[in-house]
Scaffold this motif. Structure first.
Motif, PDB file in Angstrom:
ATOM      1  N   GLU A 171       0.839  -1.208   0.000  1.00  0.00           N
ATOM      2  CA  GLU A 171       0.000   0.000   0.000  1.00  0.00           C
ATOM      3  C   GLU A 171       0.872   1.255   0.000  1.00  0.00           C
ATOM      4  O   GLU A 171       0.554   2.244  -0.682  1.00  0.00           O
ATOM      5  N   GLN A 172       1.990   1.233   0.725  1.00  0.00           N
ATOM      6  CA  GLN A 172       2.905   2.367   0.721  1.00  0.00           C
ATOM      7  C   GLN A 172       3.462   2.601  -0.680  1.00  0.00           C
ATOM      8  O   GLN A 172       3.518   3.746  -1.155  1.00  0.00           O
ATOM      9  N   VAL A 173       3.869   1.528  -1.339  1.00  0.00           N
ATOM     10  CA  VAL A 173       4.415   1.654  -2.696  1.00  0.00           C
ATOM     11  C   VAL A 173       3.345   2.179  -3.654  1.00  0.00           C
ATOM     12  O   VAL A 173       3.617   3.026  -4.517  1.00  0.00           O
ATOM     13  N   ARG A 174       2.106   1.655  -3.511  1.00  0.00           N
ATOM     14  CA  ARG A 174       1.033   2.108  -4.388  1.00  0.00           C
ATOM     15  C   ARG A 174       0.778   3.607  -4.203  1.00  0.00           C
ATOM     16  O   ARG A 174       0.647   4.350  -5.191  1.00  0.00           O
ATOM     17  N   ARG A 175       0.732   4.045  -2.949  1.00  0.00           N
ATOM     18  CA  ARG A 175       0.499   5.468  -2.698  1.00  0.00           C
ATOM     19  C   ARG A 175       1.666   6.312  -3.208  1.00  0.00           C
ATOM     20  O   ARG A 175       1.474   7.404  -3.751  1.00  0.00           O
ATOM     21  N   TRP A 176       2.894   5.801  -3.030  1.00  0.00           N
ATOM     22  CA  TRP A 176       4.058   6.543  -3.508  1.00  0.00           C
ATOM     23  C   TRP A 176       4.026   6.672  -5.032  1.00  0.00           C
ATOM     24  O   TRP A 176       4.288   7.750  -5.572  1.00  0.00           O
ATOM     25  N   LYS A 177       3.719   5.569  -5.744  1.00  0.00           N
ATOM     26  CA  LYS A 177       3.632   5.629  -7.199  1.00  0.00           C
ATOM     27  C   LYS A 177       2.531   6.582  -7.642  1.00  0.00           C
ATOM     28  O   LYS A 177       2.685   7.317  -8.627  1.00  0.00           O
ATOM     29  N   GLN A 178       1.424   6.577  -6.921  1.00  0.00           N
ATOM     30  CA  GLN A 178       0.335   7.491  -7.246  1.00  0.00           C
ATOM     31  C   GLN A 178       0.791   8.944  -7.111  1.00  0.00           C
ATOM     32  O   GLN A 178       0.498   9.788  -7.975  1.00  0.00           O
ATOM     33  N   GLU A 179       1.520   9.237  -6.031  1.00  0.00           N
ATOM     34  CA  GLU A 179       2.029  10.589  -5.849  1.00  0.00           C
ATOM     35  C   GLU A 179       3.066  10.944  -6.912  1.00  0.00           C
ATOM     36  O   GLU A 179       3.106  12.077  -7.413  1.00  0.00           O
ATOM     37  N   GLU A 180       3.925   9.956  -7.276  1.00  0.00           N
ATOM     38  CA  GLU A 180       4.931  10.213  -8.305  1.00  0.00           C
ATOM     39  C   GLU A 180       4.279  10.488  -9.652  1.00  0.00           C
ATOM     40  O   GLU A 180       4.701  11.390 -10.386  1.00  0.00           O
ATOM     41  N   ASP A 181       3.275   9.697  -9.996  1.00  0.00           N
ATOM     42  CA  ASP A 181       2.568   9.933 -11.260  1.00  0.00           C
ATOM     43  C   ASP A 181       1.906  11.312 -11.263  1.00  0.00           C
ATOM     44  O   ASP A 181       1.925  12.024 -12.275  1.00  0.00           O
ATOM     45  N   LYS A 182       1.340  11.682 -10.130  1.00  0.00           N
ATOM     46  CA  LYS A 182       0.705  12.992 -10.039  1.00  0.00           C
ATOM     47  C   LYS A 182       1.727  14.110 -10.179  1.00  0.00           C
ATOM     48  O   LYS A 182       1.513  15.103 -10.889  1.00  0.00           O
ATOM     49  N   ARG A 183       2.908  13.917  -9.552  1.00  0.00           N
ATOM     50  CA  ARG A 183       3.949  14.930  -9.632  1.00  0.00           C
ATOM     51  C   ARG A 183       4.506  15.031 -11.058  1.00  0.00           C
ATOM     52  O   ARG A 183       4.771  16.128 -11.562  1.00  0.00           O
ATOM     53  N   GLU A 184       4.672  13.876 -11.707  1.00  0.00           N
ATOM     54  CA  GLU A 184       5.164  13.897 -13.083  1.00  0.00           C
ATOM     55  C   GLU A 184       4.171  14.580 -14.017  1.00  0.00           C
ATOM     56  O   GLU A 184       4.564  15.321 -14.929  1.00  0.00           O
ATOM     57  N   ALA A 185       2.893  14.337 -13.798  1.00  0.00           N
ATOM     58  CA  ALA A 185       1.878  14.998 -14.633  1.00  0.00           C
ATOM     59  C   ALA A 185       1.924  16.513 -14.435  1.00  0.00           C
ATOM     60  O   ALA A 185       1.795  17.284 -15.397  1.00  0.00           O
ATOM     61  N   GLU A 186       2.105  16.936 -13.186  1.00  0.00           N
ATOM     62  CA  GLU A 186       2.215  18.374 -12.936  1.00  0.00           C
ATOM     63  C   GLU A 186       3.471  18.959 -13.573  1.00  0.00           C
ATOM     64  O   GLU A 186       3.451  20.079 -14.092  1.00  0.00           O
ATOM     65  N   GLU A 187       4.582  18.202 -13.533  1.00  0.00           N
ATOM     66  CA  GLU A 187       5.816  18.688 -14.143  1.00  0.00           C
ATOM     67  C   GLU A 187       5.668  18.815 -15.651  1.00  0.00           C
ATOM     68  O   GLU A 187       6.211  19.747 -16.262  1.00  0.00           O
ATOM     69  N   LYS A 188       4.943  17.883 -16.279  1.00  0.00           N
ATOM     70  CA  LYS A 188       4.756  17.950 -17.726  1.00  0.00           C
ATOM     71  C   LYS A 188       3.908  19.155 -18.117  1.00  0.00           C
ATOM     72  O   LYS A 188       4.093  19.725 -19.200  1.00  0.00           O
ATOM     73  N   ARG A 189       2.976  19.506 -17.251  1.00  0.00           N
ATOM     74  CA  ARG A 189       2.130  20.656 -17.557  1.00  0.00           C
ATOM     75  C   ARG A 189       2.876  21.986 -17.440  1.00  0.00           C
ATOM     76  O   ARG A 189       2.501  22.972 -18.052  1.00  0.00           O
ATOM     77  N   LYS A 190       3.952  21.994 -16.655  1.00  0.00           N
ATOM     78  CA  LYS A 190       4.719  23.221 -16.510  1.00  0.00           C
ATOM     79  C   LYS A 190       5.546  23.486 -17.767  1.00  0.00           C
ATOM     80  O   LYS A 190       6.081  22.551 -18.369  1.00  0.00           O
ATOM     81  N   PRO A 191       5.660  24.743 -18.183  1.00  0.00           N
ATOM     82  CA  PRO A 191       6.501  25.048 -19.360  1.00  0.00           C
ATOM     83  C   PRO A 191       7.973  24.816 -19.044  1.00  0.00           C
ATOM     84  O   PRO A 191       8.465  25.167 -17.968  1.00  0.00           O
ATOM     85  N   THR A 192       8.689  24.200 -19.983  1.00  0.00           N
ATOM     86  CA  THR A 192      10.101  23.898 -19.784  1.00  0.00           C
ATOM     87  C   THR A 192      10.944  25.138 -20.013  1.00  0.00           C
ATOM     88  O   THR A 192      10.713  25.911 -20.939  1.00  0.00           O
ATOM     89  N   LYS A 193      11.940  25.331 -19.155  1.00  0.00           N
ATOM     90  CA  LYS A 193      12.835  26.472 -19.290  1.00  0.00           C
ATOM     91  C   LYS A 193      13.959  26.138 -20.255  1.00  0.00           C
ATOM     92  O   LYS A 193      14.475  25.016 -20.255  1.00  0.00           O
ATOM     93  N   PRO A 194      14.353  27.097 -21.100  1.00  0.00           N
ATOM     94  CA  PRO A 194      15.486  26.827 -22.001  1.00  0.00           C
ATOM     95  C   PRO A 194      16.776  26.647 -21.209  1.00  0.00           C
ATOM     96  O   PRO A 194      17.010  27.324 -20.203  1.00  0.00           O
ATOM     97  N   SER A 195      17.581  25.710 -21.637  1.00  0.00           N
ATOM     98  CA  SER A 195      18.834  25.425 -20.936  1.00  0.00           C
ATOM     99  C   SER A 195      19.820  26.551 -21.141  1.00  0.00           C
ATOM    100  O   SER A 195      19.882  27.170 -22.205  1.00  0.00           O
ATOM    101  N   LYS A 196      20.614  26.833 -20.113  1.00  0.00           N
ATOM    102  CA  LYS A 196      21.603  27.887 -20.185  1.00  0.00           C
ATOM    103  C   LYS A 196      22.770  27.459 -21.071  1.00  0.00           C
ATOM    104  O   LYS A 196      23.124  26.285 -21.108  1.00  0.00           O
ATOM    105  N   PRO A 197      23.367  28.402 -21.773  1.00  0.00           N
ATOM    106  CA  PRO A 197      24.524  28.036 -22.609  1.00  0.00           C
ATOM    107  C   PRO A 197      25.702  27.589 -21.745  1.00  0.00           C
ATOM    108  O   PRO A 197      25.986  28.173 -20.702  1.00  0.00           O
TER     109      PRO A 197
END
Length: 441
Positions: free
Chosen positions: A34-60
């Motif tokens: 159950e701990q692993v399931r909840r952790w994966k659920q939180e990770e998937d949620k965090r990854e989805a939020e990260e994908k929705r954020k605009p990516t910053k251009p990398s510094k030279p």
């Protein structure tokens, strides 16, 4: 009960103490899942939020690591030995052994070469001292003879002696011209050159001998390592032949245990399906809302009267009287005291003080074990998942007379332990009728 514990991710310490080692392992495993399931659920949620954020251009000038990708689009991985051009582990080990043998031979022969060089240097110094000593002796001898001729010879004898001395001196000078005069004129360096010429041939022979010894020593070390490796491989093969039957037997037991566990799981699922199909035929038991655990002894007695007596809990189905193995609300320590001097396989069933259910106290070979029996509306089963559910408590006990409780422990209920015959049995309060009922005891 298990679903409630997993949902809250908390178990009461008193309830945990009632569980057996196997039941604790199942509980901790499920909680970890159950701990692993909840952790994966939180990770998937965090990854989805990260994908929705605009990516910053990398510094030279920033460094990035990129992995090669294969045809499947995943990171390309090379496993040594899989390619047709890869060398085998035997070849790699042989080359490594040859390099180690060469290195060891170089170290040993370099030490030998230094020792021989020191020996050559010592001999050269001794030869130089010998030549200087001979030169000094010859000069001293000539001087002595000259003095003797001057003292003891007559005039004629002096002339003859002088003539002889002159002739001898001339011969000596001719003999040692190359040696004494050169040493006198050219000094110690020329003497060392003469000595070095004398030992040049021996030094060349020594170097050839060192090179030959190097090849021979390298070959000896390589063959020694190869023989040692062959011996280890042979010993490992003999050991594997001895271990293989044991391993096969263990594998067979593990497979049998796995088959048995799968069969138990299938039976449990089939039992659940049948219980749902026959739910209309089974009498519905009206349960009062109660707290997660008993508050006191009176609450347990009331629960048993309200719910368990009408299900014939603790009764022998043949005699309709309390079964020999059934006991009342007795503490864990009292149960262990009753079982401590009994043979392996002895058991009793007691009403638990800490949960709404029962506990099977079992005498194992090294200690007493306690297995929690969970009560539900549809039957009785051990605490955990994939457990066979029985319609009555007596059915559960009868089933495990011929079947193991756990695959690892192989516990079988062999000898029931009854009452110690006090003034009244310990289950008296459970079967004693209330004031509004007529007593049958």
């Amino acid at each position: 009960m298990l679903q409630e514990i997993i949902e809250k991710m908390y178990i009461d310490p008193d309830l945990l103490e009632e569980l057996s080692d196997e039941q604790k392992a199942i509980l901790f495993y499920k909680m970890r899942q159950e701990q692993v399931r909840r952790w994966k659920q939180e990770e998937d949620k965090r990854e989805a939020e990260e994908k929705r954020k605009p990516t910053k251009p990398s510094k030279p000038g920033t460094k990035n690591v990129c992995f090669m990708h294969g045809k499947d689009g995943k990171e390309w991985v090379w496993v040594m030995g899989d390619h047709r051009n890869d060398r085998t582990i035997v070849q790699i080990l042989d080359d490594e052994a040859q390099r180690n043998a060469d290195t060891q031979a170089d170290i040993e022969l370099e030490k030998q070469r230094k020792n021989e060089e020191q020996e050559f240097q010592r001999k050269m110094e001794e030869e130089q001292r010998r030549l200087e000593r001979e030169k000094a002796e010859r000069e001293a001898e000539l001087k002595r003879k000259e003095e003797e001729a001057a003292l003891y010879a007559s005039l004629k004898e002096a002339r003859e002696a002088a003539k002889r001395l002159e002739e001898e001196k001339m011969r000596s000078q001719e003999e040692v011209t190359l040696r004494v005069n050169d040493l006198r004129l050219n000094g110690v360096n020329d003497c060392q050159q003469i000595i070095q010429k004398k030992f040049a041939l021996e030094r060349r022979k020594s170097m050839e001998r060192v090179e030959t010894n190097k090849k021979r020593r390298s070959s000896e070390l390589y063959m020694k390592w190869k023989h040692m490796r062959d011996s280890i491989d042979k010993q490992a093969l003999e050991t594997s032949k001895e271990v293989e039957p044991i391993w096969k037997e263990q594998e067979k037991r593990a497979k049998d245990a796995e088959v048995q566990m799968r069969q138990l799981a299938r039976d449990a699922r089939e039992e659940v399906r049948n219980s749902f199909r026959n739910s209309e035929k089974i009498k519905a038991h009206k349960r009062k809302s109660r707290p997660p655990r008993p508050q006191n002894r009176d609450a347990i007695i009331a629960w048993f009267h309200d719910e368990e007596r009408e299900r014939s809990a603790g009764l022998d189905p043949q005699t309709n009287k309390p079964a020999e193995w059934f006991h009342g609300i007795i503490p864990r320590m009292d149960a262990e005291t009753m079982l401590i001097n009994e043979p392996t396989g002895s058991y009793l069933v007691r009403v638990s003080e800490r949960v709404w259910g029962y506990t099977i106290s079992y005498r194992a070979s090294d200690r007493c074990k306690h297995f929690l029996v969970d009560t539900t509306e549809n039957g009785y089963q051990f605490f955990g998942t994939n457990q066979i559910k029985h319609e009555t408590l007596a059915d559960l006990i009868l089933y495990h007379v011929n079947h193991h409780i756990t695959v690892a422990g192989k516990e079988m209920l062999i000898k029931p332990i009854g009452q110690i015959k006090p003034k009244q049995p310990d289950y008296y309060d459970l079967f004693k009728n209330r004031r509004s009922e007529s007593t049958s005891l």
